[in-house]
Design a protein around this motif. Structure first.
Motif, PDB file in Angstrom:
ATOM      1  N   LEU A 210       0.843  -1.191   0.000  1.00 32.14           N
ATOM      2  CA  LEU A 210       0.000   0.000   0.000  1.00 32.14           C
ATOM      3  C   LEU A 210       0.882   1.247   0.000  1.00 32.14           C
ATOM      4  CD1 LEU A 210      -2.649  -1.107   2.672  1.00 32.14           C
ATOM      5  CD2 LEU A 210      -2.787  -1.304   0.178  1.00 32.14           C
ATOM      6  N   ALA A 211       0.832   2.008  -1.078  1.00 33.99           N
ATOM      7  CA  ALA A 211       1.642   3.226  -1.187  1.00 33.99           C
ATOM      8  C   ALA A 211       1.060   4.326  -0.305  1.00 33.99           C
ATOM      9  CB  ALA A 211       1.702   3.688  -2.640  1.00 33.99           C
ATOM     10  N   ALA A 212       1.926   5.048   0.386  1.00 29.60           N
ATOM     11  CA  ALA A 212       1.486   6.108   1.287  1.00 29.60           C
ATOM     12  C   ALA A 212       2.626   7.089   1.514  1.00 29.60           C
ATOM     13  CB  ALA A 212       1.019   5.525   2.619  1.00 29.60           C
ATOM     14  N   GLU A 213       2.287   8.256   2.058  1.00 32.14           N
ATOM     15  CA  GLU A 213       3.283   9.264   2.372  1.00 32.14           C
ATOM     16  C   GLU A 213       2.893   9.979   3.657  1.00 32.14           C
ATOM     17  OE1 GLU A 213       3.351  12.105  -0.787  1.00 32.14           O
ATOM     18  OE2 GLU A 213       1.306  12.781  -0.438  1.00 32.14           O
ATOM     19  N   PRO A 214       3.865  10.549   4.375  1.00 27.49           N
ATOM     20  CA  PRO A 214       3.519  11.293   5.591  1.00 27.49           C
ATOM     21  C   PRO A 214       2.810  12.595   5.246  1.00 27.49           C
ATOM     22  CG  PRO A 214       5.867  11.495   5.117  1.00 27.49           C
ATOM     23  CD  PRO A 214       5.320  10.501   4.134  1.00 27.49           C
ATOM     24  N   THR A 215       1.895  13.005   6.101  1.00 22.56           N
ATOM     25  CA  THR A 215       1.251  14.302   5.910  1.00 22.56           C
ATOM     26  C   THR A 215       2.213  15.420   6.295  1.00 22.56           C
ATOM     27  OG1 THR A 215       0.296  14.100   8.124  1.00 22.56           O
ATOM     28  CG2 THR A 215      -1.082  13.428   6.271  1.00 22.56           C
ATOM     29  N   ARG A 216       1.974  16.577   5.747  1.00 21.07           N
ATOM     30  CA  ARG A 216       2.910  17.682   5.940  1.00 21.07           C
ATOM     31  C   ARG A 216       2.790  18.316   7.326  1.00 21.07           C
ATOM     32  NH1 ARG A 216       3.042  23.369   2.451  1.00 21.07           N
ATOM     33  NH2 ARG A 216       4.660  24.388   3.700  1.00 21.07           N
ATOM     34  N   HIS A 217       1.572  18.459   7.816  1.00 16.91           N
ATOM     35  CA  HIS A 217       1.360  19.242   9.031  1.00 16.91           C
ATOM     36  C   HIS A 217       0.981  18.408  10.251  1.00 16.91           C
ATOM     37  CE1 HIS A 217       1.721  22.809   6.590  1.00 16.91           C
ATOM     38  NE2 HIS A 217       0.744  22.405   5.810  1.00 16.91           N
ATOM     39  N   ALA A 218       0.304  17.292  10.062  1.00 19.03           N
ATOM     40  CA  ALA A 218      -0.086  16.450  11.197  1.00 19.03           C
ATOM     41  C   ALA A 218       1.032  15.450  11.457  1.00 19.03           C
ATOM     42  CB  ALA A 218      -1.393  15.729  10.903  1.00 19.03           C
ATOM     43  N   PRO A 219       1.664  15.483  12.636  1.00 12.67           N
ATOM     44  CA  PRO A 219       2.863  14.668  12.862  1.00 12.67           C
ATOM     45  C   PRO A 219       2.616  13.169  12.895  1.00 12.67           C
ATOM     46  CG  PRO A 219       2.182  15.763  14.884  1.00 12.67           C
ATOM     47  CD  PRO A 219       1.357  16.349  13.796  1.00 12.67           C
ATOM     48  N   PHE A 220       1.366  12.742  13.070  1.00 14.59           N
ATOM     49  CA  PHE A 220       1.060  11.314  13.087  1.00 14.59           C
ATOM     50  C   PHE A 220       0.225  10.895  11.877  1.00 14.59           C
ATOM     51  CE2 PHE A 220       1.064  12.846  17.586  1.00 14.59           C
ATOM     52  CZ  PHE A 220       2.331  12.364  17.897  1.00 14.59           C
ATOM     53  N   GLY A 221       0.125  11.780  10.878  1.00 16.44           N
ATOM     54  CA  GLY A 221      -0.732  11.530   9.731  1.00 16.44           C
ATOM     55  C   GLY A 221      -0.034  10.801   8.596  1.00 16.44           C
ATOM     56  N   VAL A 222      -0.811   9.957   7.905  1.00 17.14           N
ATOM     57  CA  VAL A 222      -0.335   9.194   6.744  1.00 17.14           C
ATOM     58  C   VAL A 222      -1.412   9.290   5.668  1.00 17.14           C
ATOM     59  CG1 VAL A 222       0.146   6.885   5.860  1.00 17.14           C
ATOM     60  CG2 VAL A 222       1.069   7.582   8.076  1.00 17.14           C
ATOM     61  N   ARG A 223      -1.023   9.702   4.468  1.00 15.34           N
ATOM     62  CA  ARG A 223      -1.979   9.788   3.366  1.00 15.34           C
ATOM     63  C   ARG A 223      -1.751   8.629   2.399  1.00 15.34           C
ATOM     64  NH1 ARG A 223      -0.474  14.353   1.162  1.00 15.34           N
ATOM     65  NH2 ARG A 223      -1.711  15.617   2.594  1.00 15.34           N
TER      66      ARG A 223
END
Length: 447
Positions: A210-223
């Motif tokens: 599953l491809a994903a990347e970290p979110t820019r502003h939320a430190p625990f976020g993954v998109r």
């Protein structure tokens, strides 16, 4: 209009779904036009379909509501008056949506949509459906040119009142916001920092393909690169990750937490904020309150999944006499009922269900909640006011009025790299850094 669509987990070019899918999608759209929410109307209609067909039915229902204004403009130009029952007009929109936004071959669209009229017990109108779709196919370019010459709200797939409001509140960003509201939203996750790091979870997603990347502003976020069923998410059942938009995750970075802090999540359902705070500090004395007992079931389920504890209670936050025990809170989160205009891309039925006249009524409700909850805050305590609206009447205008009413309320500045500063508080706009539209303002009660 948006480009070719593809439903989550369902290839748009698949032809095997048939007339039942179109009929159920039309029923869902008609239900929304009659005032029901899509989240209420659609699930039982999908449940009546084979599992393989539900993705396309969902795509059609969501897609028609996302593109409603252009589709209705085209349909109205092809008929003398909107046919009745309402399901037949909705079916015309379903047919036009397929011709414009899916890869289903035209002959299959016409055949399945005409057959759907029979399933809707409107077989006498099958000829009308056939004629409308075939006329559009013959005159496609001319019909689309007329749409392009229509008023800006219709061209941007927004109700006229909302287009005007965006122009007043966000004149420089109106076009970008309108475009963002018509897009498919990303699926964003919040990693439970108490159970692992974001980097470790990204590695687990990669191992699962599953491809994903970290979110820019939320430190625990993954998109995620593509939306996925929650069953495919590693660790979801064990509470290691939850689904939450990046803009909603920002609330945890705006407040200081420590064990024993007495916290009220005043409009808690479905529990995303409650969980996010407890994941950061499990020792909070948390009360999750909501007026809707049915929606509170989700809060309880999410707490159990994550192994976290909070008191969950059904009550009207604006009537503290019915539920408050007299002990002040150190922190109150007020995610106030609002127009939800910041999350239209996730809930396109909002464009049909919300009226301009609702905004003043919502503002009165927001004022009522602010005034009722403020006395429950301990001196020196904090209140985080938030909405998923992008209309200033529900946001900084409400805070300005509240500050004029309460001499003991002091705004705490929000310094951040995200969103837009307002005279009071800060606003994210849909589409910026992949986020939904959210408003935040932090207030302190004078000691």
């Amino acid at each position: 209009m948006a480009g070719k669509a593809q439903a989550e987990g369902y290839p748009s070019g698949k032809e095997g779904a048939g007339s039942g899918v179109r009929a159920q999608a039309a029923r869902a759209v008609a239900a929304v036009l009659a005032g029901r929410s899509l989240s209420e109307a659609l699930p039982p209609l999908l449940a009546a379909l084979p599992a393989r067909d539900r993705g396309l039915a969902q795509e059609l229902a969501f897609g028609v509501l996302r593109e409603f204004e252009p589709l209705a403009f085209l349909a109205d130009g092809l008929v003398k008056s909107r046919p009745k029952p309402a399901e037949v007009f909705a079916l015309l929109l379903v047919g036009l949506y397929q011709l414009l936004h899916t890869r289903v071959p035209e002959h299959a669209v016409v055949h399945a949509t005409v057959e759907a009229a029979r399933l809707l017990k409107a077989q006498r109108l099958g000829g009308l459906v056939n004629g409308v779709l075939r006329t559009f196919m013959r005159e496609r370019e001319a019909r689309l040119a007329r749409w392009q010459a229509a008023d800006p709200a219709t061209r941007h797939a927004l109700p006229g009142w909302l287009w005007q409001r965006l122009g007043a509140d966000w004149p420089d960003a109106r076009e970008a916001v309108a475009e963002a509201l018509g897009q498919h939203p990303p699926m964003t996750l919040r990693v439970n920092a108490a159970k692992g790091t974001r980097e470790a979870y990204l590695a687990r997603l990669a191992e699962a393909g599953l491809a994903a990347e970290p979110t820019r502003h939320a430190p625990f976020g993954v998109r995620l690169a593509q939306p996925q069923p929650i069953e495919r998410l590693p660790g979801f059942a064990a509470g290691e990750v939850s689904v939450q938009d990046q803009a909603a995750q920002l609330c945890t970075g705006l407040v200081e937490l420590h064990p024993g802090l007495r916290v009220l999540d005043a409009c808690a359902a479905p529990g995303g904020k409650t969980l996010a705070l407890l994941e950061r500090e499990p020792g909070l004395a948390m009360l999750a309150l909501d007026a809707d007992a049915t929606r509170l079931v989700r809060v309880t389920e999410n707490l159990a999944r994550a192994g976290l504890a909070a008191e969950v209670r059904a009550a009207d936050a604006g009537d503290p006499a019915s539920w408050w025990d007299g002990r002040p809170f150190d922190l109150i989160l007020l995610d106030a009922p609002c127009s939800a205009t910041g999350v239209i891309r996730r809930h396109p039925d909002i464009k049909r269900l919300r009226r301009e006249t609702d905004i003043a009524a919502l503002a009165r409700q927001q004022d009522r909640l602010l005034d009722a909850l403020w006395p429950l805050l301990a001196p020196g305590g904090r209140m985080l006011y938030m909405t998923c609206s992008i209309l200033r009447e529900e946001n900084d205008v409400r805070i300005d009025a509240f500050l004029q009413r309460r001499a003991d309320a002091i705004e705490q500045p929000i310094k951040a790299e995200w969103g837009h500063p307002l005279p009071h508080g800060r606003q994210t706009l849909p589409g910026e850094d992949g986020m939904d539209g959210f408003y935040y303002c932090l207030l302190a009660r004078a000691s």
